[in-house]
Design a protein around this motif. Structure first.
Motif, PDB file in Angstrom:
ATOM      1  N   ARG A  66       0.823  -1.205   0.000  1.00 15.33           N
ATOM      2  CA  ARG A  66       0.000   0.000   0.000  1.00 15.33           C
ATOM      3  C   ARG A  66       0.862   1.261   0.000  1.00 15.33           C
ATOM      4  O   ARG A  66       2.007   1.260   0.468  1.00 15.33           O
ATOM      5  CB  ARG A  66      -0.913   0.041   1.239  1.00 15.33           C
TER       6      ARG A  66
ATOM      7  N   ASP B  18     -10.822   0.335   3.993  1.00 17.37           N
ATOM      8  CA  ASP B  18     -10.756  -0.539   2.815  1.00 17.37           C
ATOM      9  C   ASP B  18     -11.441  -1.871   3.117  1.00 17.37           C
ATOM     10  O   ASP B  18     -10.795  -2.916   3.262  1.00 17.37           O
ATOM     11  CB  ASP B  18      -9.299  -0.747   2.411  1.00 17.37           C
TER      12      ASP B  18
ATOM     13  N   TRP C 298     -10.830  -5.106   1.025  1.00 15.72           N
ATOM     14  CA  TRP C 298      -9.661  -5.944   1.287  1.00 15.72           C
ATOM     15  C   TRP C 298     -10.027  -7.116   2.204  1.00 15.72           C
ATOM     16  O   TRP C 298      -9.469  -8.206   2.090  1.00 15.72           O
ATOM     17  CB  TRP C 298      -8.558  -5.103   1.918  1.00 15.72           C
TER      18      TRP C 298
ATOM     19  N   ARG D  49      -4.796   2.384  -2.803  1.00 19.69           N
ATOM     20  CA  ARG D  49      -4.859   1.632  -1.560  1.00 19.69           C
ATOM     21  C   ARG D  49      -3.706   2.111  -0.692  1.00 19.69           C
ATOM     22  O   ARG D  49      -2.563   2.164  -1.134  1.00 19.69           O
ATOM     23  CB  ARG D  49      -4.760   0.133  -1.819  1.00 19.69           C
TER      24      ARG D  49
END
Length: 746
Positions: free
Chosen positions: A254, A299, A302, A370
């Motif tokens: 990330r 997120d 994920w 991300r």
């Protein structure tokens, strides 16, 4: 099973084989036709079928059709009992002594659109020792379960002693009849129970299937709504196990944004934090007075992968449901309150929206990555506002809060330019003590801090929609269509009663309504005109077709900023992951194909949540007011119908009926256009927005229902509106109280 009562009749085995092979329901007529039976043979066939039924070889289904004993009709009604690993159902009616068979529902496309408790008319396919159901029509589930309070009836028997029976008093304020209970199970009189209708339609009896406890306990009010609306509130074991595993998985590769002093601003009692914000002046000389900003959103894509048990559970729920005393989360707490929540001083995975804003608030550029962040603080709205106003000290005032307010100054210019709909409708806040008892009902304060976060979230949502459009990736839009002509005509007729003009020929924009609301801002009619403008609007929904967002005056809009509590946002996240090639967990082809169905489903779950939250607030308000039964309270009329009018207690809320039958001996006529009740003798008029004092006659915390009546005498200290102070109070009992205007306003 080879007996043949008559030489012309088929054997019992031949009849069973014919029924099994037939494509649809089979009755006596179909059997007689298939075997060429006539006259006396039909009479003999009737006797044979009766014998087979008595022997258990045949069962009689709907429409006098036959099916194998212990089996299922070719077409029957099923009730869904599982919806995680595909929908599993049982017969809606099962009178056999054995457990009902489990039927796997065969649905078109991927993913189940059916939820627990749904009822479907299905064609049954027998496959060996198992069954499959092919849905033909989804049926109403409104009469499936009854939520109510168990009441015991003890009557004196003819031969001495007593007879006990039980009845169910429904908690639904619209239900007017009690239900006889054939089997109370372990429930005691006074318990809140969930009961299932039994017997043949119209099913006037029920049996208790679940005991929920004391209906008057404060924490029961939300439980009533959860069961009444069929909101899933228990996670499957598979989803819980997946959540635990996902919560401990590595965050992956990330962008590192941990150097940014980013923070969350939420309600003081927030149960999760799914958005964090940061802003700073843009150093690019080509953008004078501009800003750069990051809106970082948890997120969730994920952790929750398409097609997983977690995903199926989240889709079924559609959204989190918030009550004063609890939350029914869309995701298990291992994610919603921990791994996905952007708590301070913890590394968290986010999908970051990077924005470049002009001095007048236009979005000049956007990109999505991300990233990993570490929030410096979780700040309450009130704390942030106090720091900005100089009323409290905060270590983040200069470095974080003031730049945020500066960037918001640019965003607010863009908002003012597009002129979104600006309704003034205060929100009620229920305050509870540690035991869950209500201590106050008060309007929720609206601060600039709320507007700051709101405008940043809107900017991020717009950026998400436009980014997906640019990448030609499917979008789950938040759609709010312009009002239809029928509603606009009704608004015009309503406004005429206040001498307010409203031209139907003009182009209707949000600014059109804003100008109207500005005209009444300082008038007594302000609140009811705001309410009427709200009723004129259409209901927003989710769909993959872009029809714009009328209320926000935006051409493209998608929900992106709350994936912990809204499935729509999770879909948008997955689309962005796919469009920007950000790794695993992106939108699948199957999801893209099913987006219209998903939009319909989550629009339904959103409406369900809103109704449950509203009904629960009504119950809390009724409990709060229960101690004031018999008192005269200041109220405002919120609605008028031919059977009476509804009023709310000013400053508190709730909605109570004043039946027209209690307005005295005078006859009252209902004007559909003006929405008023007018007396035929005196011209006494009851209209929405009128303030008057009413006596609280009943407050039912279980149903949330209130009932008012006209006071015989005005209570000492209660206001009498100026327009009526110089008018004599009607002498007869039951007449209109002081403050009720006579005659129509022209």
């Amino acid at each position: 099973m080879s007996k043949r009562p008559s030489p012309g009749l088929p054997s019992a085995d031949a009849i069973l084989k014919f029924i099994a092979d037939a494509p649809g329901p089979v009755g006596k007529r179909e059997i007689a036709k298939a075997f060429g039976l006539h006259g006396a043979e039909k009479i003999a066939l009737k006797a044979l079928l009766k014998d087979m039924a008595n022997d258990g070889a045949l069962d009689v289904g709907p429409g006098r059709s036959f099916h194998k004993g212990g089996g299922l009709p070719k077409v029957t009604v099923l009730r869904v009992i599982e919806a995680e690993e595909g929908a599993i159902a049982v017969p809606d009616r099962w009178d056999q002594g054995t457990p009902p068979p489990r039927i796997r529902i065969v649905e078109r496309g991927r993913g189940s659109a059916l939820g627990i408790g749904d009822r479907v008319l299905a064609r049954i396919e027998e496959a060996g020792n198992s069954y499959r159901g092919h849905p033909m029509k989804k049926l109403s589930r409104s009469s499936e379960f009854v939520l109510g309070i168990l009441r015991e009836d003890v009557r004196e028997a003819r031969k001495g002693g007593s007879e006990r029976s039980w009845r169910l008093v429904p908690v639904d304020k619209k239900a007017r009849l009690e239900v006889a209970v054939s089997d109370p199970g372990d429930a005691e009189p006074g318990d809140l129970v969930l009961a299932e209708p039994v017997g043949r339609p119209p099913r006037q009896t029920a049996r208790v299937v679940e005991v929920l406890g004391d209906p008057f306990a404060p924490r029961s009010f939300s439980l009533i709504a959860i069961h009444a609306k069929g909101i899933p509130h228990r996670f499957p074991d598979a989803a819980l196990a997946e959540a635990e595993r996902a919560a401990h998985q590595p965050l992956g590769d990330r962008e590192d944004l941990r150097h940014l002093p980013i923070l969350t601003i939420d309600p003081a009692d927030a149960r999760d934090h799914d958005d964090a914000v940061w802003a700073a002046p843009d150093s690019d000389p080509a953008n004078p007075g501009g800003w750069t900003a990051v809106v970082a959103i948890a997120d969730v894509s994920w952790f929750v992968r398409p097609g997983s048990a977690l995903d199926r559970s989240a889709r079924e729920r559609g959204n989190s449901v918030y009550f004063p005393d609890r939350v029914v989360p869309m995701l298990p707490e291992a994610l919603s309150a921990d791994a996905c929540s952007l708590v301070e001083q913890q590394d968290r995975a986010v999908l970051a929206c990077h924005l470049t804003l002009s001095a007048d608030g236009r979005i000049l550029a956007q990109r999505f990555t991300r990233a990993v962040i570490r929030c410096v603080a979780n700040v309450a709205y009130e704390e942030a506002q106090a720091a900005i106003d100089g009323k409290a000290q905060s270590p983040w005032t200069e470095t974080v809060l003031k730049p945020l307010w500066g960037a918001w100054g640019a965003l607010s210019k863009a908002r003012d330019k597009r002129e979104p709909l600006d309704l003034d409708l205060p929100e009620r806040r229920v305050v509870l003590d540690a035991a869950g008892r209500i201590t106050d009902v008060a309007p929720r304060e609206r601060l600039d801090a709320h507007r700051v976060i709101e405008d940043f979230m809107i900017a991020a949502n717009v950026a998400a929609a436009k980014a997906l459009e640019a990448k030609k990736t499917p979008v789950m839009y938040r759609v709010h269509e312009a009002p239809g002509r029928e509603k606009l005509v009704a608004l015009k007729d309503y406004l005429e009663s206040f001498d307010l003009p409203f031209a139907l020929g003009q182009v209707i924009r949000p600014a059109t309504f804003n100008r109207l609301l500005a005209q009444v801002r300082d008038l007594p009619e302000k609140d009811q005109v705001n309410e009427q403008v709200l009723r004129t609007q259409t209901q927003a929904y989710y769909a993959p077709d872009n029809l714009g967002h009328f209320g926000l005056a935006l051409g493209s809009y998608a929900h992106f900023t709350s994936p912990i509590r809204r499935y729509s946002d999770l879909v948008v996240h997955r689309a962005l992951v796919r469009a920007y090639r950000l790794g695993e967990g992106g939108l699948t082809d199957d999801e893209a194909t099913a987006m219209a169905r998903t939009g319909e489903h989550i629009s339904m779950t959103e409406r369900r949540a809103m109704e449950a939250e509203r009904d629960t607030i009504d119950r809390y308000v009724a409990a709060f007011l229960a101690e004031k039964v018999g008192e005269v309270l200041p109220t405002k009329i919120t609605g008028v119908a031919k059977f009476g009018f509804f009023a709310t207690v000013e400053g508190v809320g709730g909605d109570g009926l004043v039946p027209v039958s209690t307005l005295g001996d005078e006859r009252f006529l209902f004007d559909e256009t003006l929405k008023v009740l007018e007396g035929t003798e005196t011209g006494t008029t009851y209209r929405p927005g009128l303030t008057l004092d009413l006596r609280l006659a009943e407050a039912n915390p279980v149903t949330g229902a209130l009932r008012f009546e006209l006071p015989e005498e005005p209570a000492a200290g209660h206001r009498v509106p100026r327009e009526r102070r110089d008018r004599p109070r009607p002498a007869r009992r039951g007449g209109p109280p002081p403050g009720v205007r006579r005659g129509k306003r022209r």
